[in-house]
Design a protein around this motif. Structure first.
Motif, PDB file in Angstrom:
ATOM      1  N   UNK A   1       7.350 -22.674  13.663  1.00  0.00           N
ATOM      2  CA  UNK A   1       6.479 -21.579  13.224  1.00  0.00           C
ATOM      3  C   UNK A   1       5.982 -20.757  14.417  1.00  0.00           C
ATOM      4  N   UNK A   2       5.669 -21.432  15.517  1.00  0.00           N
ATOM      5  CA  UNK A   2       5.199 -20.713  16.706  1.00  0.00           C
ATOM      6  C   UNK A   2       6.322 -19.877  17.314  1.00  0.00           C
ATOM      7  N   UNK A   3       7.540 -20.391  17.248  1.00  0.00           N
ATOM      8  CA  UNK A   3       8.690 -19.606  17.712  1.00  0.00           C
ATOM      9  C   UNK A   3       8.822 -18.333  16.887  1.00  0.00           C
ATOM     10  N   UNK A   4       8.656 -18.467  15.579  1.00  0.00           N
ATOM     11  CA  UNK A   4       8.698 -17.299  14.693  1.00  0.00           C
ATOM     12  C   UNK A   4       7.612 -16.300  15.077  1.00  0.00           C
ATOM     13  N   UNK A   5       6.428 -16.816  15.374  1.00  0.00           N
ATOM     14  CA  UNK A   5       5.328 -15.929  15.759  1.00  0.00           C
ATOM     15  C   UNK A   5       5.675 -15.113  17.006  1.00  0.00           C
ATOM     16  N   UNK A   6       6.299 -15.768  17.975  1.00  0.00           N
ATOM     17  CA  UNK A   6       6.684 -15.069  19.204  1.00  0.00           C
ATOM     18  C   UNK A   6       7.757 -14.020  18.901  1.00  0.00           C
ATOM     19  N   UNK A   7       8.748 -14.406  18.100  1.00  0.00           N
ATOM     20  CA  UNK A   7       9.819 -13.479  17.759  1.00  0.00           C
ATOM     21  C   UNK A   7       9.285 -12.270  16.994  1.00  0.00           C
ATOM     22  N   UNK A   8       8.323 -12.508  16.118  1.00  0.00           N
ATOM     23  CA  UNK A   8       7.750 -11.397  15.346  1.00  0.00           C
ATOM     24  C   UNK A   8       6.965 -10.443  16.235  1.00  0.00           C
ATOM     25  N   UNK A   9       6.381 -10.966  17.314  1.00  0.00           N
ATOM     26  CA  UNK A   9       5.701 -10.081  18.265  1.00  0.00           C
ATOM     27  C   UNK A   9       6.680  -9.079  18.859  1.00  0.00           C
TER      28      UNK A   9
ATOM     29  N   UNK B   1      19.209  -7.574  15.619  1.00  0.00           N
ATOM     30  CA  UNK B   1      19.938  -8.722  15.069  1.00  0.00           C
ATOM     31  C   UNK B   1      19.661 -10.028  15.804  1.00  0.00           C
ATOM     32  N   UNK B   2      19.460  -9.959  17.138  1.00  0.00           N
ATOM     33  CA  UNK B   2      19.136 -11.170  17.902  1.00  0.00           C
ATOM     34  C   UNK B   2      17.849 -11.790  17.379  1.00  0.00           C
ATOM     35  N   UNK B   3      16.843 -10.955  17.187  1.00  0.00           N
ATOM     36  CA  UNK B   3      15.553 -11.431  16.707  1.00  0.00           C
ATOM     37  C   UNK B   3      15.679 -11.946  15.284  1.00  0.00           C
ATOM     38  N   UNK B   4      16.426 -11.241  14.451  1.00  0.00           N
ATOM     39  CA  UNK B   4      16.575 -11.643  13.054  1.00  0.00           C
ATOM     40  C   UNK B   4      17.259 -12.997  12.939  1.00  0.00           C
ATOM     41  N   UNK B   5      18.285 -13.225  13.751  1.00  0.00           N
ATOM     42  CA  UNK B   5      18.965 -14.524  13.719  1.00  0.00           C
ATOM     43  C   UNK B   5      18.020 -15.649  14.111  1.00  0.00           C
ATOM     44  N   UNK B   6      17.159 -15.377  15.073  1.00  0.00           N
ATOM     45  CA  UNK B   6      16.189 -16.381  15.492  1.00  0.00           C
ATOM     46  C   UNK B   6      15.206 -16.686  14.367  1.00  0.00           C
ATOM     47  N   UNK B   7      14.773 -15.651  13.676  1.00  0.00           N
ATOM     48  CA  UNK B   7      13.866 -15.850  12.550  1.00  0.00           C
ATOM     49  C   UNK B   7      14.536 -16.644  11.431  1.00  0.00           C
TER      50      UNK B   7
ATOM     51  N   UNK C   1      -0.759 -17.845  23.793  1.00  0.00           N
ATOM     52  CA  UNK C   1      -1.435 -18.799  22.898  1.00  0.00           C
ATOM     53  C   UNK C   1      -0.403 -19.561  22.084  1.00  0.00           C
ATOM     54  N   UNK C   2       0.628 -18.885  21.610  1.00  0.00           N
ATOM     55  CA  UNK C   2       1.666 -19.566  20.836  1.00  0.00           C
ATOM     56  C   UNK C   2       2.394 -20.600  21.687  1.00  0.00           C
ATOM     57  N   UNK C   3       2.676 -20.264  22.944  1.00  0.00           N
ATOM     58  CA  UNK C   3       3.360 -21.227  23.817  1.00  0.00           C
ATOM     59  C   UNK C   3       2.451 -22.425  24.090  1.00  0.00           C
ATOM     60  N   UNK C   4       1.180 -22.163  24.282  1.00  0.00           N
ATOM     61  CA  UNK C   4       0.223 -23.251  24.517  1.00  0.00           C
ATOM     62  C   UNK C   4       0.168 -24.189  23.318  1.00  0.00           C
ATOM     63  N   UNK C   5       0.251 -23.627  22.120  1.00  0.00           N
ATOM     64  CA  UNK C   5       0.241 -24.457  20.913  1.00  0.00           C
ATOM     65  C   UNK C   5       1.529 -25.250  20.772  1.00  0.00           C
ATOM     66  N   UNK C   6       2.645 -24.654  21.182  1.00  0.00           N
ATOM     67  CA  UNK C   6       3.915 -25.384  21.173  1.00  0.00           C
ATOM     68  C   UNK C   6       3.791 -26.647  22.010  1.00  0.00           C
ATOM     69  N   UNK C   7       3.230 -26.503  23.200  1.00  0.00           N
ATOM     70  CA  UNK C   7       3.048 -27.666  24.084  1.00  0.00           C
ATOM     71  C   UNK C   7       2.148 -28.705  23.427  1.00  0.00           C
TER      72      UNK C   7
ATOM     73  N   UNK D   1      16.168 -19.990  22.961  1.00  0.00           N
ATOM     74  CA  UNK D   1      16.506 -18.622  22.596  1.00  0.00           C
ATOM     75  C   UNK D   1      15.311 -17.673  22.631  1.00  0.00           C
ATOM     76  N   UNK D   2      14.099 -18.215  22.466  1.00  0.00           N
ATOM     77  CA  UNK D   2      12.925 -17.341  22.395  1.00  0.00           C
ATOM     78  C   UNK D   2      12.251 -17.150  23.744  1.00  0.00           C
ATOM     79  N   UNK D   3      12.657 -17.904  24.756  1.00  0.00           N
ATOM     80  CA  UNK D   3      11.886 -17.954  25.996  1.00  0.00           C
ATOM     81  C   UNK D   3      11.746 -16.605  26.694  1.00  0.00           C
ATOM     82  N   UNK D   4      12.776 -15.750  26.601  1.00  0.00           N
ATOM     83  CA  UNK D   4      12.695 -14.457  27.287  1.00  0.00           C
ATOM     84  C   UNK D   4      12.723 -13.283  26.319  1.00  0.00           C
TER      85      UNK D   4
END
Length: 221
Positions: free
Chosen positions: A98-106, A43-49, A196-202, A31-34
């Motif tokens: 947590x990294x997904x949240x970081x991306x969504x918050x961006x 609302x899309x972002x909020x649901x992800x969070x 950086x967040x995606x790199x940390x996910x990996x 859900x966060x990839x794009x």
């Protein structure tokens, strides 16, 4: 109330919960990839969070179940190793969340509907590839857990090298994009954090994958 059956059965239940947690994290990544590049509503972002609360709940439940099991029946050394490994894997999954949240918050912080209009196609394509490779790494790791082979997949390590290369290339591409469009500096700069967040996910996926080595030696019958 917690109903104690036998150690092996309880261990399998925890394993099943860990797989469910991993599958929930995989859903987050999908859900966060794009979310940064394409248009998404608030609302899309909020649901992800909010879904991160489910990941945190899985983490707490798995840790509590393991500690409760240990308190009821002292495990054998190999069983204790397996339980400790599962606790660490759950924590790695939680950190991916947590990294997904970081991306969504961006997405919220930039206030930009679709960053694809402010970056080069080269960056957009590379960022999506980086996300996809990370997702594929997690999928391979989950396959090993779901099949109960519990052995590390060497291809995950190789794929992580690809993510690292993309990370390095995209850092330079962001700089080129900013130089080409200095008026977009404020919008584009957060992408340094995104990659950086995606790199940390990996990296967290690699840690989970590595912990599978030797875990398959445990007799859970």
């Amino acid at each position: 109330m917690y109903e104690m059956t036998n150690f092996s059965r309880e261990l399998k239940n925890i394993e099943a919960d860990l797989v469910k947690m991993g599958e929930a994290v995989a859903g987050q990544l999908e859900q966060v990839k794009d979310i940064l590049l394409e248009e998404h509503t608030g609302p899309d972002v909020q649901r992800l969070l909010e879904k991160d609360n489910d990941i945190d709940a899985f983490d707490r439940h798995i840790h509590t179940s393991i500690l409760h099991l240990i308190s009821l029946q002292p495990p054998l050394p190999e069983e204790l190793q397996a339980l400790t490994t599962m606790m660490r894997m759950a924590r790695e999954f939680e950190r991916i969340g947590d990294q997904v949240v970081n991306i969504a918050e961006l997405k919220t912080e930039t206030g930009v509907e679709a960053l694809k209009h402010h970056v080069s196609a080269t960056f957009a394509d590379g960022y999506m590839r980086m996300q996809q490779v990370s997702m594929d790494m997690l999928a391979r790791t989950l396959e090993g857990m779901q099949s109960q082979t519990y052995s590390a997949d060497e291809r995950v390590e190789q794929m992580d090298e690809n993510v690292d290369e993309l990370f390095s290339d995209l850092q330079q591409q962001v700089i080129r994009d900013m130089k080409a469009n200095p008026q977009q500096l404020e919008k584009v700069a957060p992408l340094f954090l995104a990659i950086r967040y995606v790199e940390r996910i990996a990296d967290h996926v690699v840690n989970i994958n590595r912990r599978l080595d030797g875990y398959d030696e445990l007799d859970r019958s």
